[in-house]
Enzyme design. Sequence first.
Site, short mmCIF file in Angstrom:
data_model
loop_
_atom_site.label_atom_id
_atom_site.label_comp_id
_atom_site.label_asym_id
_atom_site.label_seq_id
_atom_site.Cartn_x
_atom_site.Cartn_y
_atom_site.Cartn_z
N ASN A 72 0.85 -1.23 0.30
CA ASN A 72 0.07 0.09 0.05
C ASN A 72 0.86 1.23 0.05
O ASN A 72 1.97 1.24 -0.25
CB ASN A 72 -0.89 0.02 1.17
CG ASN A 72 -0.15 -0.09 2.49
OD1 ASN A 72 0.98 0.28 2.60
ND2 ASN A 72 -0.73 -0.51 3.60
N HIS B 290 -8.94 -2.50 -1.52
CA HIS B 290 -7.65 -2.56 -1.27
C HIS B 290 -7.23 -1.62 -0.04
O HIS B 290 -6.49 -1.93 0.84
CB HIS B 290 -6.78 -2.66 -2.35
CG HIS B 290 -6.44 -3.86 -3.05
ND1 HIS B 290 -7.28 -4.76 -3.36
CD2 HIS B 290 -5.34 -4.71 -3.35
CE1 HIS B 290 -7.04 -5.77 -4.04
NE2 HIS B 290 -5.56 -5.92 -3.92
N GLU C 234 -2.37 -0.11 -13.39
CA GLU C 234 -1.77 -1.47 -13.01
C GLU C 234 -2.36 -2.79 -13.41
O GLU C 234 -1.91 -3.73 -14.21
CB GLU C 234 -1.77 -1.49 -11.30
CG GLU C 234 -1.34 -2.69 -10.83
CD GLU C 234 -1.77 -2.73 -9.45
OE1 GLU C 234 -0.95 -3.57 -8.79
OE2 GLU C 234 -2.61 -1.92 -8.95
N HIS C 235 -3.78 -2.91 -13.44
CA HIS C 235 -4.59 -3.90 -14.03
C HIS C 235 -5.62 -3.38 -14.93
O HIS C 235 -6.19 -2.32 -14.79
CB HIS C 235 -5.53 -4.56 -12.72
CG HIS C 235 -4.71 -5.13 -11.61
ND1 HIS C 235 -4.63 -4.24 -10.41
CD2 HIS C 235 -3.83 -5.99 -11.40
CE1 HIS C 235 -3.90 -5.01 -9.38
NE2 HIS C 235 -3.25 -6.18 -10.19
#
Length: 183
Positions: free
Chosen positions: A19, A67, A120-121
């Site tokens: 994180n 997250h 990122e994704h």
Amino acid sequence: MAYGTDSIRKVDKIVGPGNIYVALAKKAVYGHVSIDSIAGPSEILVIADETANPRYVAADLLSQAEHDEMASAILITTSEELAELSRSEIISKSLENYGYILIAKDIDEAVETANEIASEHLEIVTKDPFTVMTKIRNAGAIFLGEYSSEPLGDYFAGPNHVLPTNGTAKFFSPLGVDDFIKK
């Protein structure tokens, strides 16, 4: 680990996901040791057309948003109907800070925007995800089709978990074997 302890020698390199605290810690020790990258917070971008299942899209966006408070979840769609359906599900889960739904005029505009964001994704949930994939230049990891959700990669399929974030997929790759080789 960057400085060692009484019983553990100092390491040469620190790698791994995390994180904002992990990202800031890596930034602080860079130079004392090597690091893979300053990755995080987590992010997901979904390109979807009218064929996408809105419940799947919403669930996948939420899978990253949970997250941490700084995680981002972005939907780029050519379908106003999908945008409306997804928006109600997503907003009900409080994605106020880093959640976005963008309506593109066509898939090419959606791809252009996705390449600029360099997430990122990246999930591609379209009628022909393989054709759309060939136009992607910048993404940490790509997931194709409605049954290839990003959490599958997190917990089962095994793609690397240390991926470029914050647009750095334009010039960084995921953590790989080469990161452990000094040339």
